[in-house]
Motif scaffolding. Structure first.
Motif, mmCIF file in Angstrom:
data_model
loop_
_atom_site.group_PDB
_atom_site.id
_atom_site.type_symbol
_atom_site.label_atom_id
_atom_site.label_comp_id
_atom_site.label_asym_id
_atom_site.label_seq_id
_atom_site.Cartn_x
_atom_site.Cartn_y
_atom_site.Cartn_z
ATOM 1 N N ARG A 136 4.645 -3.815 -3.983
ATOM 2 C CA ARG A 136 5.311 -2.509 -3.901
ATOM 3 C C ARG A 136 6.679 -2.565 -4.593
ATOM 4 O O ARG A 136 7.063 -1.677 -5.321
ATOM 5 N N ARG A 158 -5.570 5.732 8.037
ATOM 6 C CA ARG A 158 -4.513 5.028 8.771
ATOM 7 C C ARG A 158 -5.025 4.684 10.165
ATOM 8 O O ARG A 158 -5.844 5.401 10.725
ATOM 9 N N CYS A 208 -0.256 3.992 -3.102
ATOM 10 C CA CYS A 208 -0.598 2.838 -3.943
ATOM 11 C C CYS A 208 0.595 2.338 -4.771
ATOM 12 O O CYS A 208 1.131 3.066 -5.613
HETATM 13 C C1 HEM Z 1 -6.599 4.014 -10.727
HETATM 14 C C2 HEM Z 1 -6.462 2.912 -10.009
HETATM 15 C C3 HEM Z 1 -6.071 2.889 -8.562
HETATM 16 C C4 HEM Z 1 -6.335 3.787 -7.570
HETATM 17 C C5 HEM Z 1 -7.104 5.098 -7.660
HETATM 18 C C6 HEM Z 1 -5.720 3.270 -6.359
HETATM 19 C C7 HEM Z 1 -5.741 3.914 -5.134
HETATM 20 C C8 HEM Z 1 -5.126 3.444 -3.994
HETATM 21 C C9 HEM Z 1 -5.089 4.152 -2.730
HETATM 22 C C10 HEM Z 1 -5.725 5.516 -2.464
HETATM 23 C C11 HEM Z 1 -4.416 3.377 -1.856
HETATM 24 C C12 HEM Z 1 -4.119 3.719 -0.380
HETATM 25 C C13 HEM Z 1 -2.790 4.474 -0.284
HETATM 26 C C14 HEM Z 1 -2.655 5.404 0.888
HETATM 27 O O1 HEM Z 1 -3.586 5.550 1.664
HETATM 28 O O2 HEM Z 1 -1.570 6.021 1.026
HETATM 29 C C15 HEM Z 1 -4.035 2.150 -2.544
HETATM 30 C C16 HEM Z 1 -3.355 1.084 -1.967
HETATM 31 C C17 HEM Z 1 -2.999 -0.060 -2.655
HETATM 32 N N1 HEM Z 1 -3.127 -0.304 -4.009
HETATM 33 FE FE1 HEM Z 1 -4.008 0.923 -5.341
HETATM 34 N N2 HEM Z 1 -5.122 2.063 -6.637
HETATM 35 C C18 HEM Z 1 -5.297 1.792 -7.975
HETATM 36 C C19 HEM Z 1 -4.839 0.690 -8.681
HETATM 37 C C20 HEM Z 1 -4.094 -0.338 -8.136
HETATM 38 C C21 HEM Z 1 -3.547 -1.477 -8.877
HETATM 39 C C22 HEM Z 1 -3.703 -1.678 -10.385
HETATM 40 C C23 HEM Z 1 -2.913 -2.283 -7.978
HETATM 41 C C24 HEM Z 1 -2.168 -3.594 -8.197
HETATM 42 C C25 HEM Z 1 -1.460 -3.849 -9.247
HETATM 43 C C26 HEM Z 1 -3.038 -1.655 -6.670
HETATM 44 C C27 HEM Z 1 -2.521 -2.163 -5.505
HETATM 45 C C28 HEM Z 1 -2.615 -1.546 -4.277
HETATM 46 C C29 HEM Z 1 -2.134 -2.161 -3.038
HETATM 47 C C30 HEM Z 1 -1.516 -3.540 -2.892
HETATM 48 C C31 HEM Z 1 -2.369 -1.225 -2.033
HETATM 49 C C32 HEM Z 1 -2.087 -1.421 -0.545
HETATM 50 C C33 HEM Z 1 -0.700 -0.991 -0.210
HETATM 51 C C34 HEM Z 1 -0.318 -1.379 1.214
HETATM 52 O O3 HEM Z 1 -0.973 -2.241 1.774
HETATM 53 O O4 HEM Z 1 0.642 -0.785 1.734
HETATM 54 N N3 HEM Z 1 -3.749 -0.490 -6.810
HETATM 55 N N4 HEM Z 1 -4.463 2.225 -3.850
#
Ligand code: HEM
Length: 524
Positions: A152, A387, A464
């Motif tokens: 993050r 959540r 994300c």
């Molecule tokens: C188009 C590509 C992507 C989509 C559609 C996507 C979508 C999401 C969504 C919907 C969430 C949940 C957020 C929420 O509920 O508020 C999430 C969490 C997360 N994403 Fe992505 N994501 C993408 C690409 C990536 C990439 C490239 C990375 C890493 C470099 C990444 C790392 C993460 C991480 C680490 C979380 C968890 C955050 C936490 O635990 O607080 N995502 N993502």
């Protein structure tokens, strides 16, 4: 009683010492039982210590549930229909649907600010997705809190130092995967896009050497694919039997464990060399996730091989199929709406053969608008911003959600029924371009901007953190493909989205769509 047992054991001991064959047999039985037991224990992934305790008693007797109307799924009905019915009946109050892990409370739109304002410690994305994706067995999102924080905090910053790397890698990855296509070439595009994205993102995550190793790429692909494939299968199994099924009937989970072991072996010399080099004060560490984790994880944990491996696999999992599916659906969407191809191509050509820096990519305003609109139509989950309530929580409707409640928002309802956009049902690829051209709006409505009416990347403090990287990567790839290729579908598409399939509330990519690519005759 204990005397009888002791006596029995000592008699057995005397018997065994008299007969070597019996001794061997007893040793074998105990050894085999020990092997089975330890093998069984390996089925379990270590639950992060800061997660809400999960008790067997709550499994047996159930926990306190939130009281709200339950929308039952009728025979043959999809979750898309269940949610449409529920949200039409209860647009302004919470309702429940029955879905793994038990029930999901669908929050009405006025609760979106509760989702935005509550941190991980009250309304947890990590714990919700851990339960939803069976983290105990699959390890999905079972990462340390610190890893999510590192990503993050630092992945956005990392992007600023890797423009050149992303561009170079995109160039070679596209050429390797799609090929020259001097003649019209038929292909199943999805695996090729997965390979492209894995090559680009792993170059940024682990550096040149490891990301050029096909075995490492295979390990990352299989850890992600295997874990996600197991999820819908495990949903169907009773929770008491699930550990045994995961142990005996899930070769993909066994393979994930094997791949993780191999990942450690492959990562070890890279990490050791990096740590060794860091002893030299003149050493300039390369910009990659490996370094971010070394520097960003608390208490020097990033120097630990196991911690690094989990961080790399976890990030790879979050980054791989999400970004690959996005690039894939964008290429499909452009076949469905060919009128956008030329304006987008012209824009890419006008930017020219330059380094795709933040400033140059920012010039792709039409592409940015098209991506945002296409993402509004293509969902990863019907229920977004999932959540888990970790402290009793009063929400905007006045209701109090008990600890353990799983919540989410009906994304379709938000994107279409409650949307402030004009004609939200209509696909308008350049609608955000128009909105951004109004005074004061230049920085708004970007593909990376999440908001109460745009939940593609979630919302609030837990949205994300990888979206800046993902959208940058997608734009570089799509712009390059627009400049170099023409493409179309082999057959007339049957679906309005290539992600219309469903496993419960999870949207599935259709990997079977055939495309024809051909090298573009350059006129510029
Ligand atoms: C188009 C590509 C992507 C989509 C559609 C996507 C979508 C999401 C969504 C919907 C969430 C949940 C957020 C929420 O509920 O508020 C999430 C969490 C997360 N994403 Fe992505 N994501 C993408 C690409 C990536 C990439 C490239 C990375 C890493 C470099 C990444 C790392 C993460 C991480 C680490 C979380 C968890 C955050 C936490 O635990 O607080 N995502 N993502």
């Amino acid at each position: 009683m204990s005397l009888i047992v002791l006596n029995g054991l000592s008699n057995l001991g005397t018997e065994v010492s008299k007969r070597p064959f019996l001794a061997g047999a007893v040793l074998f039985v105990f050894g085999f039982a020990y092997y089975l037991f330890t093998d069984f224990l390996k089925t379990y992934v270590r639950r992060p210590s800061h997660f809400v305790h999960k008790s067997v008693l709550s499994g047996l007797f159930g926990r306190k549930k939130f009281n709200a109307p339950l929308i039952e799924r009728r025979p043959g009905e999809s979750y898309r229909e269940v949610l449409a019915r529920g949200s039409a009946l209860y647009p302004d109050r919470p309702y429940k649907i029955k879905h793994f892990p038990d029930e999901i409370v669908i929050l009405p739109h006025q609760c979106i600010e509760d989702v935005r304002n509550n941190p991980e410690s009250t309304l947890s994305f990590q714990q919700a997705s851990y339960d939803f994706f069976l983290g105990d067995f699959t390890g999905i999102t079972g990462h340390e809190k610190a890893t999510a924080l590192t990503i993050r905090r630092d992945v956005g910053r990392l992007l600023d130092s890797v423009y050149e790397i992303v561009q170079d890698k995109a160039l070679t990855a596209i050429l390797e995967e799609i090929g020259p296509c001097d003649q019209p070439t038929e292909m199943l595009l999805y695996p090729k896009v997965v390979n492209m994205i894995i090559k680009i993102s792993q170059r940024v995550f682990v550096g040149e050497e490891l990301s050029s190793n096909p075995e490492w790429l295979e390990v990352i692909r299989n850890c992600t694919g295997g874990a996600f494939r197991a999820v819908p299968e495990l949903w169907e199994i009773h929770w008491l039997l699930r550990p045994f099924v995961a142990w005996t009937r899930m070769p993909m989970l066994r393979a994930v464990r094997r791949h993780k072991q191999r990942a450690k072996e492959l990562l070890k010399p890279i990490l050791e060399t990096r740590l060794e080099n860091m002893k030299d004060p003149s050493f300039k560490p390369p910009p990659d996730l490996l370094q971010l984790v070394i520097e960003g994880a608390p208490d020097g944990k990033g120097r630990d091989l196991n911690y690094q491996m989990e961080a790399q696999i976890g990030t790879g999992r979050a980054a791989l199929f999400t970004t690959a599916a996005t690039v894939y659906h964008l290429l499909y969407d452009l076949c469905l709406r060919p009128e956008y191809v030329e304006p987008l191509r012209q824009e890419a050509l006008e930017v020219g053969e330059v380094m795709m820096t933040r400033q140059n990519v920012a010039k792709l305003v039409k592409l940015d608008s098209f991506i945002r609109e296409a993402q509004r139509f293509n969902k990863f989950m019907l229920v977004g911003t999932i959540r888990k309530v970790t402290k009793p929580l009063k929400i905007a409707t006045g209701d109090v959600l008990p600890v353990g409640t799983m919540t989410g928002i009906d994304t379709h309802f938000v994107h279409f029924n409650r949307s402030p956009l004009q004609d939200p049902e209509k696909f308008d690829g350049f609608r955000y371009l128009d909105l951004r051209s109004k005074p004061g709006n230049q920085a708004k409505y970007q593909a990376v901007t999440s908001g109460p009416d745009h939940l593609v990347f979630g919302y609030g403090t837990q949205a994300c953190p990888g979206r800046f990287f993902a959208i940058h990567e997608a734009k570089v790839v799509i712009a390059r493909i627009l400049r170099n290729y023409e493409w179309k579908l082999v057959e007339t598409p049957k679906e309005t989205s290539v992600m219309n399939g469903l496993d419960g509330i999870l949207n599935k990519v259709d990997p079977s769509v055939k495309f024809i690519f051909q090298k573009r005759q350059k006129q510029e």
